[in-house]
Design an enzyme around this catalytic site. Structure first.
Site, mmCIF file in Angstrom:
data_model
loop_
_atom_site.group_PDB
_atom_site.id
_atom_site.type_symbol
_atom_site.label_atom_id
_atom_site.label_comp_id
_atom_site.label_asym_id
_atom_site.label_seq_id
_atom_site.Cartn_x
_atom_site.Cartn_y
_atom_site.Cartn_z
ATOM 1 N N TYR A 1 45.051 23.832 20.223
ATOM 2 C CA TYR A 1 45.482 24.821 19.225
ATOM 3 C C TYR A 1 46.650 25.658 19.713
ATOM 4 O O TYR A 1 46.606 26.889 19.689
ATOM 5 C CB TYR A 1 44.294 25.736 18.857
ATOM 6 C CG TYR A 1 43.169 24.971 18.220
ATOM 7 C CD1 TYR A 1 43.211 24.669 16.862
ATOM 8 C CD2 TYR A 1 42.096 24.528 18.976
ATOM 9 C CE1 TYR A 1 42.204 23.927 16.272
ATOM 10 C CE2 TYR A 1 41.069 23.784 18.385
ATOM 11 C CZ TYR A 1 41.135 23.488 17.037
ATOM 12 O OH TYR A 1 40.155 22.762 16.448
ATOM 13 N N TYR B 1 30.665 24.287 13.027
ATOM 14 C CA TYR B 1 31.761 23.578 13.688
ATOM 15 C C TYR B 1 31.242 22.237 14.188
ATOM 16 O O TYR B 1 30.217 22.177 14.883
ATOM 17 C CB TYR B 1 32.339 24.387 14.864
ATOM 18 C CG TYR B 1 33.420 23.591 15.566
ATOM 19 C CD1 TYR B 1 34.693 23.484 15.003
ATOM 20 C CD2 TYR B 1 33.162 22.891 16.748
ATOM 21 C CE1 TYR B 1 35.679 22.715 15.612
ATOM 22 C CE2 TYR B 1 34.139 22.123 17.359
ATOM 23 C CZ TYR B 1 35.389 22.036 16.784
ATOM 24 O OH TYR B 1 36.361 21.261 17.375
ATOM 25 N N ASP C 1 23.539 18.333 15.261
ATOM 26 C CA ASP C 1 24.678 18.290 16.172
ATOM 27 C C ASP C 1 24.361 19.215 17.350
ATOM 28 O O ASP C 1 24.525 20.430 17.264
ATOM 29 C CB ASP C 1 25.943 18.732 15.429
ATOM 30 C CG ASP C 1 27.165 18.793 16.342
ATOM 31 O OD1 ASP C 1 27.015 18.622 17.563
ATOM 32 O OD2 ASP C 1 28.274 19.022 15.817
ATOM 33 N N LYS D 1 29.561 17.106 25.323
ATOM 34 C CA LYS D 1 29.860 18.222 26.223
ATOM 35 C C LYS D 1 29.143 18.137 27.589
ATOM 36 O O LYS D 1 29.691 17.560 28.500
ATOM 37 C CB LYS D 1 29.611 19.534 25.508
ATOM 38 C CG LYS D 1 30.686 19.771 24.424
ATOM 39 C CD LYS D 1 30.806 21.226 23.986
ATOM 40 C CE LYS D 1 32.118 21.475 23.284
ATOM 41 N NZ LYS D 1 32.043 21.586 21.839
HETATM 42 C C1 LIG Z 1 32.653 20.769 20.792
HETATM 43 C C2 LIG Z 1 31.836 20.375 19.629
HETATM 44 C C3 LIG Z 1 32.108 19.214 18.891
HETATM 45 C C4 LIG Z 1 33.313 18.331 19.176
HETATM 46 O O1 LIG Z 1 33.273 17.739 20.428
HETATM 47 P P1 LIG Z 1 34.648 17.208 21.093
HETATM 48 O O2 LIG Z 1 34.185 16.548 22.365
HETATM 49 O O3 LIG Z 1 35.519 18.391 21.302
HETATM 50 O O4 LIG Z 1 35.236 16.227 20.138
HETATM 51 C C5 LIG Z 1 31.264 18.891 17.852
HETATM 52 N N1 LIG Z 1 30.205 19.672 17.537
HETATM 53 C C6 LIG Z 1 29.897 20.782 18.235
HETATM 54 C C7 LIG Z 1 28.690 21.580 17.853
HETATM 55 C C8 LIG Z 1 30.708 21.181 19.290
HETATM 56 O O5 LIG Z 1 30.427 22.315 19.957
#
Ligand SMILES: *Cc1c(COP(=O)(O)O)cnc(C)c1O
Length: 429
Positions: free
Chosen positions: A19, A147, A248, A277
């Site tokens: 960004y 997100y 997620d 992550k």
């Molecule tokens: C960081 C994140 C993503 C995206 O992961 P990237 O490895 O950056 O593509 C998706 N969902 C959540 C909840 C996240 O924190």
């Protein structure tokens, strides 16, 4: 060797950072190395890392057992295609994931990044309903302030205001966005808090494939902690109206919220789970999307005869080997005690922030500490102040937050928190 001014100028002129602007790029802080919870800068200064490199470095940097796993694997094979071939690192990682994740999730898709894991989850849900003869069920319900990543599918389920929908309108898939739960973590469920979800599923169930949520903790969209009771009800409603539930847990997975997976706060299993992550302890990019045998088999019995996805670097052996070492480390340690120690310490050391006039709210859950301000901070002006304090903190908007590596000592946690408070104090003048 410190970076030369020529190198830094090249960075400014040619390299996009997350960004960032190509017209007026902010100065970058050059890193020499990192170890434990400390990032060493090329001028020799050290910063205590409050970000764990965006939730991922749970065991700290330069960890001997993760290093050993990477070295051992790179001498065997760093990468080999996953089409038609398989290997021990992917098998053992998938075995661990099946065993440690909530019940029923036992079909594993390994992918390259969190955003791709979300794309995969969305495609699984849509292909599932297609295979069941309901191709009209192809929309997703998502929460405001959510997100889920930066790729197109993921963006379509991010918050419509902060998630760049206006910029990409006409290109993004149209999804259904409902308010996030109003009931905060630890509060009794507010009457009617599930009504928007229920009404949406009741009225549009025939076009909805899945509800996607970040369970309990909304991360990058607002650092907001909500009620497990809401999630429990969401699971019931999804079943009632025949809609899949995608969790997620890319940010929350592997202990961050105080449970191994945030779904455990509600005692539920999703139909599809996204991980990323912290999966490799922050060493490299890898993600996983898990689903049930039923969904895996239904997709495979459909017209396509298979699941339609297969990235080049799927199941990368090097990443899987490091992930295996990271999960072994997690399981061998009393991570729950460490996270709860951090929770106690953050609660105590961030609490003085509550009395600052610019602060709207201070909240802590697991190893996540959040200071919410009344006004957005200017990153450009605040970032150097944190570096001066010897800490690495990267706020966005009104949120100043930390999610430290689980190995951070109480003394370092105190330094981190008091550094933040000093900076906020200075801003108030
Ligand atoms: C960081 C994140 C993503 C995206 O992961 P990237 O490895 O950056 O593509 C998706 N969902 C959540 C909840 C996240 O924190």
């Amino acid at each position: 060797m410190p970076l030369t001014s020529e190198q830094l100028a090249f960075d400014q002129q040619h390299i996009w950072h997350p960004y960032s602007s190509m017209i007026n790029p902010p100065p970058m802080v050059p890193v020499e190395s990192a170890s434990g919870v400390r990032i060493r800068l090329s001028d020799g200064r050290e910063l205590i890392d409050g970000m764990a490199s965006w939730w991922s470095v749970i065991h700290g940097y330069n960890h001997p057992s993760l290093n050993a796993a990477a070295h051992a694997q790179i001498d065997r094979v760093a990468h080999v295609m996953f089409g038609g071939l398989t290997h021990e690192p992917a098998i053992e990682l998938s075995r661990k994931l099946v065993q440690m994740t909530p019940a029923g999730l036992d079909r594993v898709f390994l992918a390259d990044s969190g955003s791709v894991a979300v794309e995969v989850a969305m495609k699984m849900a849509i292909q599932y309903w297609h295979a069941r003869g309901k191709p009209g069920k192809h929309k997703l319900v998502a929460l405001q302030n959510g997100y889920h990543g930066d790729t197109f599918g993921a963006m379509s389920v991010c918050d419509p205001v902060t998630g760049m929908h206006e910029l990409f309108s006409g290109v993004l898939a149209q999804q259904v966005h409902i308010p996030r739960p109003a009931t905060r973590f630890g509060q009794p469920l507010i009457d009617g808090d599930c009504d928007a979800l229920e009404q949406t599923l009741r009225e549009h169930g025939d076009e909805i494939a899945a509800l996607i949520v970040e369970p309990i903790v909304q991360g990058a969209g607002g650092m907001y902690f909500y009620s497990p009771e809401w999630l429990k009800q969401a699971r019931i409603l999804c079943d009632r109206y025949e809609v899949l539930l995608i969790a997620d847990e890319i940010a929350t997975g592997f202990g961050r919220s105080g449970k191994l997976f945030a779904c455990e706060h509600a005692g539920i299993s999703p139909d599809i789970l996204c991980l990323g992550k912290a999966l490799t302890g922050g060493y490299m990019t890898l993600s996983a999307t898990l689903t049930t045998a039923h969904i895996g088999e239904t997709i495979s019995a459909g017209g396509a005869g298979c699941f339609m996805h297969g990235p080049t670097f799927m199941g990368n052996p090097l990443a899987c080997a490091v992930a295996n070492a990271s999960l072994t480390l997690l399981q061998e340690q009393d991570w729950q005690a460490e996270v709860s120690r951090i929770e106690t310490r953050l609660t105590a050391s961030l609490s003085p922030a509550a009395s600052l006039s610019g602060v709207a709210d201070v909240r802590v859950l697991g190893a996540i500490g959040v200071i919410e301000l009344h006004e957005a901070v200017s990153l450009a002006s605040v970032q150097p102040l944190f570096v001066e304090q010897g800490i690495w903190v990267r706020p966005f908007g009104k949120l100043v937050y930390v999610m430290p590596p689980y190995v951070m000592s109480n003394a370092d946690l105190d330094t981190l928190c008091s550094g933040i408070i000093q900076v906020l104090n200075a801003l108030e003048g």
